[in-house]
Design a protein around this motif. Sequence first.
Motif: not given
Length: 560
Positions: A156-157, A540-545
């Motif tokens: 994300x960074x 999926x989780x990166x998009x949820x975060x």
Amino acid sequence: MRGTDVTMESKEIEKLLIDLINIPSITGSDDENNCARFIYDWLNKLDYFKNNPKGLFFYKTPVECETNRTLYSVAAFMRAKDITANTIILIGHFDVVDVECYAEIKSYAFDPLKLKNKYSKKHLSAEAYEDLKSGKYLFGRGSMDMKCGLAVEMSLLSDFSYDRTLFNSNILFLALADEEANASGMRGMIPFLNELKEKEKLKYCVAVNTEPSDAAMPGIDKQVIFTGTIGKLLPAFYFVGKEAHVGNYYKGVSASLMMAELVSLVEAEPSLSDEAFGECYPSWINLESRLIKKGYSVTVPNKAVAYFNCFTVTKTPNDVLKEMQKFAQNACKNCEIKLLNSYKSLKNRGYEGEQVENQSFTVITYAEVYKIAKSKYYGDFDKYIDENININEDKDLREKCLDLLEKILDISELSGPLVVVGFLPPYLPHRTTMAKNTKNTKIMSAVEEIMCTTEDKFNEKAIVANYFTGLCDLSYTGFEGNISDLIVLSENFPGWGKLFSIDVEGILALDNIPIINIGPKGKDAHKNTERVEIEYSIKIFPKILLKSINIIEKYCEIKK
């Protein structure tokens, strides 16, 4: 290459995860710092930090119990495109537990690509074997706990560096050492958090950790959003009996008997469990109980120690200390009655031995022992403490604290039978976002929307849980009590400030940052079958975060 959602491609995240796992960053090893250096160098290549190098920190973390070791964590501060005080903290740890449980294949524990071919059925449960055959999991030490969450945060960074409109808030990323042992990384970050807040005029809206749900709720197949983290104390009892030859048992008092009575009263005692928001948590669990003696002897044992795991969600150190005193007094009373009844019974059967007259038991706090010892010591007592703390000795931290307690007790000249009550490291304060106040209410509203969005947009079942029970660094984002509670803790903690401590003023100054934990999916933390589910965790989780942070930002911008 980047996808249409402006997130790192899943293959890039997977490669980063494997690179992180490849570093055997076992807590206390040299590779712990090597992992910190890898993270720092990886972030340093991002365009944002090329242009803003002062936002990246290779931060030296104090390690009170070892002066011969330097420990580093990493902090990365990224300002939003438009000036704002609102700041979201992302937290993750990069240290891992050891790999002894991998036995003969432990040399492959940090190499997921080779490890999968080294397992045999004898290493695996039926479930783990099926997961291995499926190809849907990445196995390896640290894969679940918690380098996957860390890799996603780092991604994300990278995204934020690439697209400066991705977030409306500032992002502060903390990659922390030593979470698994004594939380030196996060404890050492408390001054940094306050200094950065003051220097940059920041408002910490929320701290987000990405520990996998399974670490706190094994077997859960839903996305769990935790709004608090459980606290932990180690109540300790040091027993001093009265020496006598075993042939004259009743002339003495066995520290073993005192310890056994206390453990019997305390272990799994329901009244000692803590509860909040309609949920109850495990009672005290004995972690260590043993005699303190050198070699074989026919002397009635006169020293022993027992300490316990104590989970908290509302209780302060002062509350727990009062419970310790109460149960120690009850144990002493039981010993007194038991010895008297035993002696009378044997006397009636012809026993000729003597009994100690007017046996009196004492329960005393470590703070009281310390005060007495200081008053009796001829010389500089503080200097004596400094000289007699075995900082660099290769001993468990708890043993170092107990060694110091014993030395101070000797100086006090107090005699048994007595019980000294106090605390041992580590201490993790409980934290919750459920407490009613304006900033928590905003985050709880955001959590409700995150839960709905996770189900509606990503087709993943989600639930909200009050406390992450796996213990984590979010504990040090505030303190739900007052300074007097922490003073009671510090005064009854052998070696406080030398072997273990918390920045008391600093943790209070953080003003209870709201917290949540939302993480990837994995199984078997700390086991030889530790693994992370690839499809969900990396795709999926990166998009949820990302979406979760955007939702939190929206609520943080509300003025009331």
